[in-house]
Design an enzyme around this catalytic site. Structure first.
Site, PDB file in Angstrom:
ATOM      1  N   MET A 332       0.825  -1.196   0.000  1.00 27.11           N
ATOM      2  CA  MET A 332       0.000   0.000   0.000  1.00 27.11           C
ATOM      3  C   MET A 332       0.867   1.257   0.000  1.00 27.11           C
ATOM      4  O   MET A 332       0.708   2.155  -0.830  1.00 27.11           O
ATOM      5  CB  MET A 332      -0.943   0.005   1.205  1.00 27.11           C
ATOM      6  CG  MET A 332      -1.847   1.226   1.272  1.00 27.11           C
ATOM      7  SD  MET A 332      -2.924   1.398  -0.168  1.00 27.11           S
ATOM      8  CE  MET A 332      -4.132   0.106   0.202  1.00 27.11           C
ATOM      9  N   ASP A 351      10.459   3.071   6.484  1.00 28.41           N
ATOM     10  CA  ASP A 351      10.084   1.779   7.074  1.00 28.41           C
ATOM     11  C   ASP A 351      11.024   1.490   8.234  1.00 28.41           C
ATOM     12  O   ASP A 351      11.913   2.290   8.548  1.00 28.41           O
ATOM     13  CB  ASP A 351      10.101   0.658   6.038  1.00 28.41           C
ATOM     14  CG  ASP A 351       9.028  -0.397   6.335  1.00 28.41           C
ATOM     15  OD1 ASP A 351       9.013  -0.906   7.464  1.00 28.41           O
ATOM     16  OD2 ASP A 351       8.206  -0.693   5.452  1.00 28.41           O
ATOM     17  N   VAL A 408       0.955   1.581   7.964  1.00 27.13           N
ATOM     18  CA  VAL A 408       1.530   0.388   8.581  1.00 27.13           C
ATOM     19  C   VAL A 408       0.422  -0.616   8.905  1.00 27.13           C
ATOM     20  O   VAL A 408      -0.750  -0.399   8.617  1.00 27.13           O
ATOM     21  CB  VAL A 408       2.334   0.758   9.852  1.00 27.13           C
ATOM     22  CG1 VAL A 408       3.478   1.701   9.488  1.00 27.13           C
ATOM     23  CG2 VAL A 408       1.441   1.392  10.919  1.00 27.13           C
ATOM     24  N   LYS A 415       0.171   1.467  15.138  1.00 26.76           N
ATOM     25  CA  LYS A 415      -0.126   2.772  14.561  1.00 26.76           C
ATOM     26  C   LYS A 415       0.118   3.892  15.573  1.00 26.76           C
ATOM     27  O   LYS A 415       0.583   4.981  15.214  1.00 26.76           O
ATOM     28  CB  LYS A 415      -1.576   2.804  14.055  1.00 26.76           C
ATOM     29  CG  LYS A 415      -1.796   1.990  12.776  1.00 26.76           C
ATOM     30  CD  LYS A 415      -3.228   2.088  12.283  1.00 26.76           C
ATOM     31  CE  LYS A 415      -3.447   1.341  10.980  1.00 26.76           C
ATOM     32  NZ  LYS A 415      -2.797   1.972   9.823  1.00 26.76           N
ATOM     33  N   SER A 437      -8.440   0.754   6.964  1.00 26.90           N
ATOM     34  CA  SER A 437      -9.696   0.372   6.332  1.00 26.90           C
ATOM     35  C   SER A 437     -10.826   0.198   7.338  1.00 26.90           C
ATOM     36  O   SER A 437     -11.973   0.028   6.940  1.00 26.90           O
ATOM     37  CB  SER A 437      -9.506  -0.931   5.544  1.00 26.90           C
ATOM     38  OG  SER A 437      -9.102  -1.970   6.418  1.00 26.90           O
ATOM     39  N   HIS A 458      -8.193   6.528   3.389  1.00 20.77           N
ATOM     40  CA  HIS A 458      -8.264   5.107   3.056  1.00 20.77           C
ATOM     41  C   HIS A 458      -8.069   4.933   1.554  1.00 20.77           C
ATOM     42  O   HIS A 458      -8.980   5.183   0.766  1.00 20.77           O
ATOM     43  CB  HIS A 458      -9.618   4.546   3.515  1.00 20.77           C
ATOM     44  CG  HIS A 458      -9.828   3.105   3.172  1.00 20.77           C
ATOM     45  ND1 HIS A 458     -11.083   2.538   3.114  1.00 20.77           N
ATOM     46  CD2 HIS A 458      -8.961   2.101   2.855  1.00 20.77           C
ATOM     47  CE1 HIS A 458     -10.974   1.267   2.783  1.00 20.77           C
ATOM     48  NE2 HIS A 458      -9.698   0.985   2.618  1.00 20.77           N
TER      49      HIS A 458
END
Length: 721
Positions: A332, A351, A408, A415, A437, A458
């Site tokens: 994503m 990351d 993430v 998060k 989501s 989203h």
């Protein structure tokens, strides 16, 4: 022509008239009655004035003509439904008559296509005796009407095949394809191309030569290139085309079939009779089926409104994201990074370590390499995109970001930690967005020192291709934050919907209702193949059991357990949970292990025969049409619940989100258009019948019952307030 014209007419020393389309007060040229009146007046003067030898039609704006006027089209969606047939036919034939006037005016007319000409704009060009197209980047021509449930009604179905042949014209008409200058010239959509600065000069050269003021199809003895509909070389295309069309649409989309009929019938007739055939099919498609009305409303009117800032708070200057931070370099995050870089935004991709961040950047490397191999992108352009993506493990690289997207793992604790690390380095004006989501934004914002600048964005997978972004406003999200988030979505050329905060928001609970009920059908003893086929037949892109295998049964089970622990008071176990848990315990975890609802192998997939042992089939299977209705209703009812609860504030967001985000059938126009299309009272009656047979989750809620009792709809003159 009136004092403030839509089309200016100027005649030069060489007796060439230039008709410049420049709609006053509008950013785009649109076709409405004022436009058509000016076009008629301009062509009438060209025809009548002996001092004019020919004309150029061009645009004074960046685009040529965008198509029909948005405001007029929305007003006409319902208003024209009560017109007598002869009155409606006259209205629907207005553009066709104007274009026919161009080609029969007796003077040569050339279209100098300086900007994008789509739909009615390109049909005007087809009516000219020559078409010259600019090679400027972004300029395209095409007939996309089929994509909103219509057919080209300004002569497109008749002129294009007469120009390039029936079979060559079919993809442009049936698929709504568009083409830039080089492809358009090769395909015969235009006669010549020119650099922008040479466009008018090229048009003038043709007029100063020996131009022909008649179309080929108006010359006695004309034959369609490659043969007409009954020609043995062409006739099989209609047989095969109809077969393929029915296989692809299952008869749910009337527009492609109407286009085929226009081609078959019209191309056997003289052009004037053929154009009348086209107008009749346009009228029939637009007025006698809810499909085109619904698709126009959602995929054209409401989509355009959303992209122009329907929900953007007033009073805030437009912002530009120059530097975008993304934390989480999985599929994503990597997809968002690639798309943002393609939109000329500098991206910092973060990351947990440098290797993971580089793997995210490698996604862009591979994707761009494929485009270079296919000739869609130059190596230099690909390198320029890659140069905008910086991979790092150092959060300090986010210091100058205008907006940061956290992408993430769907875990509240993870998060929260990432949010705190972002807050520690970004500036006071930086917006922080979470790509989630389902997890409530208000809860996630508790980890932020500045919940007013925290919002949900989203994205849908694959992020570099999916057109929708669901923007979720937390309880403390400020108007300024919402405005800046919508500005980023606009920069990314994505369509936003704005929803209020709740677990699952809108799109996740919407698609979840479909999958949950479908897996519940397995436990009821309904044949899995029947479930999958009915879903595909009704217009869902993939069957629900196949979707579940793709997403992973293991992931679904773990997500359900996490939701149970995180929200014990509001958690409700879905009908699918016992089935998923049973497959999980059997080691059938989904496609990734080759076993789920399907057995997956090198030769493809087939439904697992063992399902019948776990859940024996009912002796009498339900009627397929009832299952199709159940599939549509369970989702539409979830959309109504979301509206009643205030998660959705506008039916338009619900319709756009359903179609663009999770694949609800486009021909319905979305769940709210679908309910309006069948009639609210009829929808309630069918829901009650389905509930009587299969359960209370299919029962129509109070909102729909009140609307039915009061004659209200979601759109149009009777829309609920």
């Amino acid at each position: 022509m009136h004092p403030n014209p839509v089309i200016r007419l100027e005649v030069d020393a060489d007796q060439i008239a230039t008709l410049t389309i420049d709609y006053p007060g509008k950013s785009m040229n649109v076709i409405d009655q004022a436009f058509l009146d000016d076009l008629h007046a301009g062509i009438d003067r060209v025809a009548a004035d002996p001092g004019i030898r020919g004309a150029i039609i061009t645009s004074g704006k960046a685009a040529f003509v965008a198509g029909a006027d948005l405001v007029t089209m929305e007003a006409n969606l319902d208003r024209m439904q009560d017109d007598p047939v002869d009155v409606a036919l006259h209205k629907y034939g207005a553009l066709s008559r104007a274009v026919r006037r161009i080609e029969t005016c007796g003077k040569p007319v050339v279209a100098a296509i300086n900007g994008t000409a789509m739909g009615g704009g390109y049909e005007i060009c087809l009516g000219c005796h020559r078409r010259v197209m600019s090679t400027a980047a972004g300029v395209v021509v095409g007939l996309p009407e089929v994509q909103v449930g219509l057919l080209p009604g300004g002569g497109g179905t008749q002129r294009l095949p007469r120009m390039i042949g029936v079979q060559a014209a079919m993809p442009w008409l049936m698929e709504g394809k568009s083409a830039a200058a080089a492809e358009a010239l090769q395909a015969g959509l235009v006669d010549a191309v020119a650099a922008p600065e040479e466009l008018l000069a090229e048009a003038r050269r043709w007029l100063l030569g020996e131009p022909v003021a008649r179309q080929p199809w108006d010359v006695k003895g004309y034959k369609i290139p490659g043969g007409g509909p009954l020609d043995p070389r062409v006739a099989p295309a209609f047989v095969v085309g109809n077969t393929m069309l029915m296989a692809r649409t299952h008869g749910k989309l009337p527009a492609p079939l109407a286009i085929q009929s226009c081609l078959f019938e019209g191309l056997q007739l003289p052009i004037d009779k053929a154009l009348r055939i086209e107008s009749k099919y346009l009228l029939d498609t637009a007025m006698n089926s809810p499909v085109s009305r619904s698709m126009i409303r959602t995929l054209f009117v409401n989509k355009t409104k959303a992209e122009k800032g329907l929900h953007r708070p007033a009073g805030f200057e437009r912002s530009e994201c120059r530097r975008l931070g993304i934390v989480g370099a999985g599929m994503m995050g990597a997809g968002i990074a690639l798309h943002a870089a393609q939109r000329r935004i500098e991206v910092v991709l973060i990351d947990r370590d440098a290797a993971a961040a580089e793997r995210g950047r490698d996604h862009a490397v591979r994707a761009l390499a494929r485009q270079v191999e296919k000739g869609r992108l130059t190596r230099e352009a690909a390198d320029a995109v890659l140069s905008r993506i910086t991979a790092s493990a150092d959060y300090a690289a986010l210091r100058d970001a205008d907006l940061v997207v956290e992408a993430v793992f769907e875990d509240r604790a993870v998060k929260a930690e990432v949010t705190r690390r972002i807050d520690a380095v970004v500036g006071p004006d930086c917006v922080v967005a979470t790509n989630t989501s389902a997890l409530p934004i208000t809860l996630l914002a508790e980890a932020s020192a500045h919940p007013e600048r925290y919002i949900g964005l989203h994205f849908f997978s694959p992020a570099e291709r999916m057109p929708l972004v669901e923007v979720i406003r937390g309880r403390r999200t400020s108007d300024a934050t919402l405005a800046r988030a919508l500005d980023l979505v606009g920069q990314l050329k994505r369509t936003p919907i704005v929803v209020n905060d709740a677990r699952g928001f809108y799109t996740s609970r919407f698609i979840g209702s479909f999958i949950d009920d479908a897996i519940g059908m397995v436990a009821e003893g309904i044949a899995p193949a029947l479930i999958e086929n009915c879903a595909r037949h009704v217009g869902m892109p993939v069957g629900p059991l196949a979707i579940t295998d793709e997403l992973s049964i293991e992931l679904s089970v773990h997500a359900g357990e996490a939701q149970r622990k995180e929200f014990p008071e509001s958690y409700r176990e879905g009908r699918s949970v016992p089935v998923l848990r049973r497959l999980y315990e059997l080691g059938r975890l989904g496609k990734k292990v080759g076993r789920g609802f399907y057995d997956h192998g090198e030769g493809g997939k087939r439904l697992w025969p063992g399902l019948a042992e776990l859940y024996p089939l009912r002796a009498e299977q339900p009627d397929a049409r009832d299952l199709e209705l159940r599939i549509l209703h369970v989702q539409a009812l979830e959309a109504v619940h979301a509206l009643a609860e205030g998660v959705l504030t506008d039916p338009a967001d619900g319709d756009l989100g359903a179609i663009l985000g999770v694949g609800f059938p486009a021909y319905t126009g979305g769940p709210f258009c679908y309910i309006d299309g069948v009639g609210v009272a009829a929808f309630v009656a069918t829901s009650d019948r389905l509930a009587q047979r299969w359960g209370e989750h299919l029962r129509a809620p109070a909102l729909l019952r009140e609307m039915a009792a009061n004659g209200r709809t979601f759109y149009g003159p009777g829309a609920r307030v």
